[in-house]
Design a protein around this motif. Structure first.
Motif, PDB file in Angstrom:
ATOM      1  N   LYS A   5       0.801  -1.203   0.000  1.00 42.63           N
ATOM      2  CA  LYS A   5       0.000   0.000   0.000  1.00 42.63           C
ATOM      3  C   LYS A   5       0.846   1.271   0.000  1.00 42.63           C
ATOM      4  CE  LYS A   5      -3.894   0.644   1.069  1.00 42.63           C
ATOM      5  NZ  LYS A   5      -4.478   0.358   2.356  1.00 42.63           N
ATOM      6  N   THR A   6       2.075   1.161   0.461  1.00 41.47           N
ATOM      7  CA  THR A   6       2.903   2.357   0.527  1.00 41.47           C
ATOM      8  C   THR A   6       3.541   2.693  -0.813  1.00 41.47           C
ATOM      9  OG1 THR A   6       4.737   0.987   1.197  1.00 41.47           O
ATOM     10  CG2 THR A   6       3.483   2.033   2.935  1.00 41.47           C
ATOM     11  N   PRO A  98      -1.166   1.736   6.931  1.00 37.96           N
ATOM     12  CA  PRO A  98      -1.605   3.091   7.264  1.00 37.96           C
ATOM     13  C   PRO A  98      -1.183   4.135   6.239  1.00 37.96           C
ATOM     14  CG  PRO A  98       0.189   2.406   8.695  1.00 37.96           C
ATOM     15  CD  PRO A  98      -0.093   1.251   7.795  1.00 37.96           C
ATOM     16  N   GLY A  99      -0.289   3.768   5.321  1.00 39.41           N
ATOM     17  CA  GLY A  99       0.184   4.784   4.386  1.00 39.41           C
ATOM     18  C   GLY A  99       0.826   5.919   5.170  1.00 39.41           C
ATOM     19  N   ASP A 100       0.265   7.103   5.089  1.00 38.30           N
ATOM     20  CA  ASP A 100       0.797   8.229   5.857  1.00 38.30           C
ATOM     21  C   ASP A 100       0.077   8.384   7.193  1.00 38.30           C
ATOM     22  OD1 ASP A 100       2.457   8.785   3.739  1.00 38.30           O
ATOM     23  OD2 ASP A 100       0.983  10.097   2.781  1.00 38.30           O
ATOM     24  N   GLY A 101      -0.813   7.455   7.524  1.00 38.78           N
ATOM     25  CA  GLY A 101      -1.673   7.659   8.688  1.00 38.78           C
ATOM     26  C   GLY A 101      -1.197   6.972   9.967  1.00 38.78           C
ATOM     27  N   TRP A 102       0.124   6.850  10.145  1.00 38.89           N
ATOM     28  CA  TRP A 102       0.617   6.238  11.377  1.00 38.89           C
ATOM     29  C   TRP A 102       0.256   7.107  12.587  1.00 38.89           C
ATOM     30  CZ3 TRP A 102       2.806   1.477  11.314  1.00 38.89           C
ATOM     31  CH2 TRP A 102       3.378   1.017  10.116  1.00 38.89           C
ATOM     32  N   ILE A 103      -0.228   6.494  13.635  1.00 38.33           N
ATOM     33  CA  ILE A 103      -0.420   7.203  14.915  1.00 38.33           C
ATOM     34  C   ILE A 103       0.922   7.277  15.641  1.00 38.33           C
ATOM     35  CG2 ILE A 103      -1.522   7.089  17.173  1.00 38.33           C
ATOM     36  CD1 ILE A 103      -3.925   5.820  15.827  1.00 38.33           C
ATOM     37  N   VAL A 104       1.579   6.134  15.742  1.00 35.04           N
ATOM     38  CA  VAL A 104       2.949   6.113  16.257  1.00 35.04           C
ATOM     39  C   VAL A 104       3.819   5.600  15.098  1.00 35.04           C
ATOM     40  CG1 VAL A 104       4.517   5.245  18.009  1.00 35.04           C
ATOM     41  CG2 VAL A 104       2.074   5.511  18.534  1.00 35.04           C
ATOM     42  N   TYR A 107       4.979   2.010  14.059  1.00 31.22           N
ATOM     43  CA  TYR A 107       4.536   1.038  15.066  1.00 31.22           C
ATOM     44  C   TYR A 107       3.022   0.864  15.153  1.00 31.22           C
ATOM     45  CZ  TYR A 107       9.298   0.755  16.759  1.00 31.22           C
ATOM     46  OH  TYR A 107      10.636   0.521  16.842  1.00 31.22           O
ATOM     47  N   LEU A 108       2.284   1.964  15.019  1.00 31.79           N
ATOM     48  CA  LEU A 108       0.832   1.855  15.176  1.00 31.79           C
ATOM     49  C   LEU A 108       0.130   2.731  14.144  1.00 31.79           C
ATOM     50  CD1 LEU A 108      -1.448   0.607  16.874  1.00 31.79           C
ATOM     51  CD2 LEU A 108      -1.437   2.709  18.236  1.00 31.79           C
ATOM     52  N   GLY A 109      -0.706   2.076  13.347  1.00 28.20           N
ATOM     53  CA  GLY A 109      -1.364   2.783  12.252  1.00 28.20           C
ATOM     54  C   GLY A 109      -2.727   3.329  12.644  1.00 28.20           C
ATOM     55  N   THR A 110      -3.456   3.720  11.630  1.00 21.91           N
ATOM     56  CA  THR A 110      -4.796   4.295  11.787  1.00 21.91           C
ATOM     57  C   THR A 110      -5.771   3.281  12.392  1.00 21.91           C
ATOM     58  OG1 THR A 110      -4.287   5.045   9.570  1.00 21.91           O
ATOM     59  CG2 THR A 110      -6.422   5.700  10.493  1.00 21.91           C
ATOM     60  N   LEU A 111      -6.492   3.720  13.369  1.00 19.12           N
ATOM     61  CA  LEU A 111      -7.496   2.828  13.973  1.00 19.12           C
ATOM     62  C   LEU A 111      -8.896   3.142  13.454  1.00 19.12           C
ATOM     63  CD1 LEU A 111      -6.060   2.705  17.561  1.00 19.12           C
ATOM     64  CD2 LEU A 111      -6.728   0.706  16.248  1.00 19.12           C
TER      65      LEU A 111
END
Lengths: 439, 439, 439
Positions: A5-6, A98-104, A107-111
Motif C-alpha cells: 500500500k505504501t 496506514p500509508g501516511d496515517g501512522w499514529i505512532v 509502530y501503530l497505524g490508523t485505527l
C-alpha cells in the motif's frame, strides 16, 4: 511479500517504441493496462486459494480431534473466518497499511477506518491506473489475517469455550495481527530495518503460533493427556479428513506464497511466481518425505499425522523466502521443517504443552526456522533475529494479556464434565456423527 | 450478469495513439486481443469454480441426510450435474440465448438447437475477435444451469425416487431454467423491463427453490418428521462433510458472482470483479456470524447447521447485486440473509413443509430478499417485484405440473418400507458407510 | 499436449502495424510480453488444478478401501506425490525433455540432470522472452508424473507393503514415466511417427494402468476376494469420500486437458482451451450417465461406484484428443468410456485380477480406447496402435521386472495375518476412524 500500500501509484507506460517527437506525448498518455489486470488477477486467484485454506484448517482440525468435539471445531473454524472477514474490514486493513496515517510512526497505524473499495465501473481507465485494484488487495490480505486465527483454533481444541475463543479472534484479527504485520508489510520499522519475510513465516504463521502457545499455557492441557509422567495418545477421529485438510492447505499455499509476489504484469514477475510455485511444492514434498522416513527410523512405524504435519512444516519453512532458493535449497529448507515436526511434537508433550493438532511445531517453530533461513540469502542475521523476537514478544505478551482477561472475566475453559462428555453435546447439543457409535 | 449473447461483436481496438493519417488505417486493423483473452479466462476460471459448487452441494447434502440415504444423495448429485451438462448442450444454451431466434419474442427461444463451439485453431485471430469465446461462455453458463438443479435435490432428499427425480432434472435443466433465464439474460422481456439480477438470486437460486418447493408440497414430508404437532429432529449424519460442502460453495461463489461481471479486459472490469469478490465474501461472513449469534440468543446454543446455512443465505442474498453495495452494504445484505435462515427454517417446519437441507430458506427466501434489495440501488421496485413474481409463478407452476405428471405416471415416492430402511439399501443395494454401525 | 521443451524460443512480436521504415527496427525490438504471461499463467493454473487431483486420488482410494486400510492408503498417496515431486526434479524432467541431450536418440534422454529454474527477477524482460517460464512448465509437467503414480496405488491397495510400493514409485516417477513420455512429448520417436496423445490417455493414464496391472498380477488378489469361482464384494468404507474424490478429479481434469494446450496468448489458443474445457466436461458427464443407465439396465440397481468410475473413464477417454471433437463427439467418446467401465470391471474379476478401485478399466482400458479414437480425427491408425503397443510393452515389462525384483529382495505383500487385520494397525499402528466401531 513486498510493501504494497505504501507504493506510489505506478503508471506503467506502454512499452511502445519512441514514435518521433510529435507522437511522443500522446503515446505517453496511453498507459498499458495489462499489468494492472494481471496483478489484480494474481490477487484474486491468490485470494481464493488462500480462502480455501480456511477449509483446509477446518478439515485438518476436525480430523484430528476426537469425534465428541468435531462439531465444535467446525463451528469455531467457520466462525473465526467470518469474524476475521468483518474485523479486517472494520479495523485491520487500514491499521495494517496506514500509508501516511501512522499514529505512532512505524509502530501503530490508523485505527477504526473501515475499508472502502474503488467506485463501481471506473470510467476513466487511465486515470485510475494504479498498481492493482484495492478490492483485490483487500481480498487477498484479508485471507492472511484469517489464516493467523485458524492456526490458534487447532492448538486449543477440545477444551476451550466457544465465545471466549471467538472474542480472542476479534482482538487477534482486528488488532494484534494487523499491528505486527504493519511493522513489515505496512512499511513500519521492521521493513526499514531490513527484516525479510516474503509471505509470512513469522508475520502470519509464527504469530498465530505464539498466540496459540499463550493460550495453551494459560488454558492447560486436556484432562488425562499427561498422566504419571506419560503422554496419553488421544488419536484423531478421522484421518481421511485430516489428509484432505493437508492437501487443501498445500493447494492454497500456492496462492499464499505465489500471490505474495504482488505483481504478475512483467516477464520477470510471472517467472518469479512460477519459481515460487515450484519451490513451495518442493518444500512441502521434502517435509513430508523426511517426516515419513524419520518416523520409520525412530519409531519403526511411519506416522501419517507426522507426515501430514511434515508437509505443512515444509510449507511454513519456505514461506519466508520461497523465491530466492533453488529447488535443491527448497528441498533442504522444507526437509528441515519435517525434522522439526518429528522432534518438536514429543518435546512439547514433555513440557506438558498440549497442542491438539501440532500447530506450534508446524507454524511457530518451523516459522522461526524459515525466517532465520532467509539470512542465508540476505546475510542480514540481525534483522531476521530482531524481527522474530519482536513479533514473538509482542504477539505472545498481548495474546497472554487477552487470554488472562478472558479467563478472569468469562472463563475460557469448559467444565470438567463437559470436557469429558465432549464439547459438542455440552455446548452445542449437536453431534458431528450422531449415527456412528463409539468403539 | 449482463446480457451476453445478444451483444454485438465488440472489436476492441488497440489503445494506440493516433499515428498520423497514413498509419491510421493499419492501426485500426490491429485489434487488441488481450480483452478477449482476459474475458475468456474469466469465464473459464468462473466456470471451474462454479463446477466445484456441484461438489459442494453433494457434500452438504450427503452430510445433512441420515447415513441410510447418503449413497442415494451422492448418486443424485453426480447424476443431476451430468444430465444438466447434456441437456444444456442439447437444448438449454440456445434456448436461453436465442439471439434473433425467438419463437415467441422475449418469452420463448429456439428449441432443440444443440450448442456448437468455435472451430479448432482459429487461424485469423483478428477476424474472429469477438467478445469472448463461445466455448468459455457455454462452459460458464452451463454451471449455472446445473446449480439450479442441485438446489432441488437437497429439499427432496430421503424420500424421492431416483429416476423420477432425474426426469425432473431433464425438464428443469433443458427447459424450465433456460426459458425463465432467457427472459433476463437472453435479452427477453424482463431485461427490457429493467429487472436486475446480476448473478441470479432469482434466476438461479429462487428458481431452484421454487422447483424444490413445488416438489416438497407434492411429495409430502418424511415419515415421522411431524408428529403430534411437533417437529422431530432428524440430524444429519456427517457435519464435517456439511461444513466442507459449505466451504466449497463459498469458494465456488467467487466464480459465480465474479464471473458474472462477464468481462475482465479493462481496468474498470477487473476492478469491479475484485469488488464483487470482496462483497461476496463479506455477505457470507455476515450471514454466518448473524446466524451464530441469533441461535445463541434464541436457543442458548449456537447451531452449526444454521451457521452454515447462514453463510449460504448471505451468499444468495448478495448474488442479485454483488457489485453496487459497499462492504458495509454487503454486510447488511448478507446479515439479513442470516436472519432469514434462522426464522424461516422453523417456520417451514410449522407449515409441515419438509426441506431436508434448508434449501428453501437459503435459496428461495434469501434469493427473493436479495433480488428485492437491488431496488435500493436501482430504485426500480416495480421491475424487481415483477421479476420475482413472474419467475416464481412460471417456475413453480411448471414444476408442479411436471411433478404431478411424474406422480401419476411413475410415482415419485419410495414405499414406506423403503423409506424407513433407507433408500441406499432399497434402491441401490449399497451403503455409504457399510462398516460404521448405527448408534 | 504438443511438444514443449523442444520448441525453439519464440519471440512473439507485438502485433503492431508496420510503422514506416525508420520506426520498424525499434518496434521489432519491443516484443509483446503478454503471450508469455498468459501461457505461464495457464501452466500455473493447470498445474495447481492437476496438483488437486492428487487429493482426488487420495479421497477416491480412501473411500473405496475398507476402513482397516484407510490410513495406509492415505499415507501412500501423500508419500507418492512427494516422492514424485523430488524424483521429477532430480531426474525426470530433463530425462523427459532432453532437448539435444538424447543418450539414445529418440529413446533415452539425459540422466541425473536436476532441474534448474530461471534466475530470480529477470532484469531484461525482452531478452528472456521465451515461450513461457521453465518454472511454470516444470510445475505443470511434474503433476502429470505424479498422476501416473497415483493410478498405481489404487489397484494394489489393501495388500501391498508400504516401502516396496514407494520404491516402485521412485522408479516409476524418476525413470519409467519420463522415458516413455519423452518418446512423444520430449520429441522422441513416437512424435516423429505421428502418434498423437494430446494430454496423455496413453502416456499418463494407460502407462499408470500398465504399471498397476503388472503389480496386480505379481501381487495376486486380496485374501478371500475370489472364492469357489465367485467374486466376493468388498465394499468401500466411505462412498462420500469416493464421490468427493471423483469431483476433485473432474475439476482437476480441466487443468490436465486445458493446460495441455500449452499456450494461451492468442485468440486461437484461448478459444481452444475453452473448447477443451467444454469437451472434457461433456465426456465426463456422458461417462457418468451411461454407467448409471447401464447398471440400471443390467443389474436393476444403479451403481454409484460404477457411475463415479464412468465419469472418470469418460475423462480418460477424451484426454487423448479433447480439442478436435465436437461436443457431440465428446459425448460419444466419453459415453463409450462409461460402457467400458461397466463391462471391464466384472471381466477383470472373472480373470481374478483384483483391482481395488477399478483403476485398470478406468485408466488403462479407457485410455487405450481414447488413444485409438484419435485416429478418427488424424486418420493415422498405424501410429496410434504403434504408440499404444510400444508404451504398453515398455511400461508393463519394466514395471514387471521392478515388481519381481522387489518381490525377491524385500517382498511386496504383507503377511496373511496383517492383511486380515488391516494394514493400518499392522504396518502403521494407527486407525483412520478409531472411534467408529465396525458393523
Amino acid at each position: 511479500m513486498k510493501l504494497l500500500k505504501t507504493l506510489a501509484p505506478v503508471v506503467a507506460l506502454a512499452a511502445l517504441p519512441t514514435l518521433g517527437m510529435a507522437q511522443e506525448a500522446e503515446a505517453a498518455a496511453t498507459p498499458d493496462i495489462n499489468p494492472y489486470i494481471f496483478t489484480t488477477l494474481l490477487f484474486l486467484m491468490g485470494g481464493f486459494l488462500v480462502f480455501w485454506m480456511a477449509a483446509g484448517f477446518a478439515m485438518l482440525e476436525a480430523g484430528l480431534v476426537r469425534s465428541k468435539n468435531v462439531t465444535m471445531q467446525l463451528t469455531k473454524n467457520i466462525a473465526l473466518f467470518s469474524i476475521a472477514a468483518i474485523m479486517y474490514w472494520l479495523v485491520g486493513f487500514n491499521l495494517m497499511y496506514p500509508g501516511d496515517g501512522w499514529i505512532v510512526s512505524g509502530y501503530l497505524g490508523t485505527l477504526f477506518s473501515p475499508t472502502v473499495l474503488e467506485p463501481v465501473g471506473l470510467a476513466a481507465d487511465a486515470a485510475a491506473l494504479d498498481y492493482a485494484s484495492v478490492g483485490s488487495d483487500f481480498f487477498f490480505q484479508l485471507m492472511f489475517c484469517a489464516t493467523t486465527a485458524s492456526i490458534v483454533s487447532g492448538t486449543l481444541a477440545e477444551r476451550i469455550k466457544l465465545w471466549p475463543f471467538l472474542i480472542f479472534v476479534v482482538v487477534l484479527t482486528g488488532f494484534i495481527y494487523p499491528i505486527e504485520a504493519s511493522w513489515q508489510w505496512g512499511g513500519g520499522w521492521l521493513s526499514e530495518l531490513g527484516f525479510s519475510d516474503f509471505a509470512g513465516s513469522t508475520l502470519v504463521h509464527a504469530a498465530g503460533g505464539w498466540a496459540a502457545l499463550a493460550g495453551a499455557l494459560i488454558l492447560g492441557p486436556r484432562i488425562g493427556k499427561y498422566k504419571d509422567g506419560r503422554t496419553v495418545p488421544m488419536p484423531g477421529s478421522n484421518l481421511a479428513l485430516a489428509t484432505l485438510g493437508t492437501f487443501i492447505l498445500w493447494l492454497g499455499w500456492f496462492g499464499f506464497n505465489g500471490g505474495s509476489q504482488l505483481a504478475m504484469g512483467t516477464v520477470g514477475d510471472v517467472t518469479d511466481v512460477s519459481r515460487i510455485f515450484a519451490n513451495t511444492n518442493m518444500a512441502a514434498a521434502a517435509g513430508a518425505v523426511v517426516a515419513l522416513l524419520l518416523t520409520q527410523v525412530l519409531y519403526k512405524k511411519p506416522d501419517l499425522t507426522m507426515t501430514l504435519n511434515g508437509a505443512l512444516a515444509g510449507l511454513v519453512s519456505i514461506t519466508a523466502e520461497p523465491l530466492a532458493p533453488s529447488l535443491f535449497g527448497s528441498l533442504i529448507t522444507g526437509g528441515i521443517g519435517g525434522v522439526i515436526v518429528v522432534f518438536a511434537v514429543p518435546m512439547l508433550d514433555k513440557m506438558k504443552i498440549d497442542d491438539v493438532v501440532g500447530a506450534i511445531p508446524v507454524h511457530l517453530i518451523a516459522g522461526i526456522w524459515g525466517t532465520l533461513a532467509v539470512a542465508f540469502y540476505t546475510g542480514n542475521w540481525g534483522a531476521q533475529i530482531t524481527g522474530i523476537i519482536a513479533i514473538g514478544v509482542f504477539t505472545f505478551v498481548v495474546s497472554a494479556v487477552v487470554w488472562f482477561i478472558l479467563k478472569a472475566v468469562t472463563g475460557i475453559r469448559v467444565s470438567e464434565e463437559d470436557e469429558i462428555n465432549g464439547l459438542d453435546m455440552a455446548e452445542l447439543g449437536m453431534e458431528a456423527y450422531p449415527e456412528f457409535s463409539k468403539g
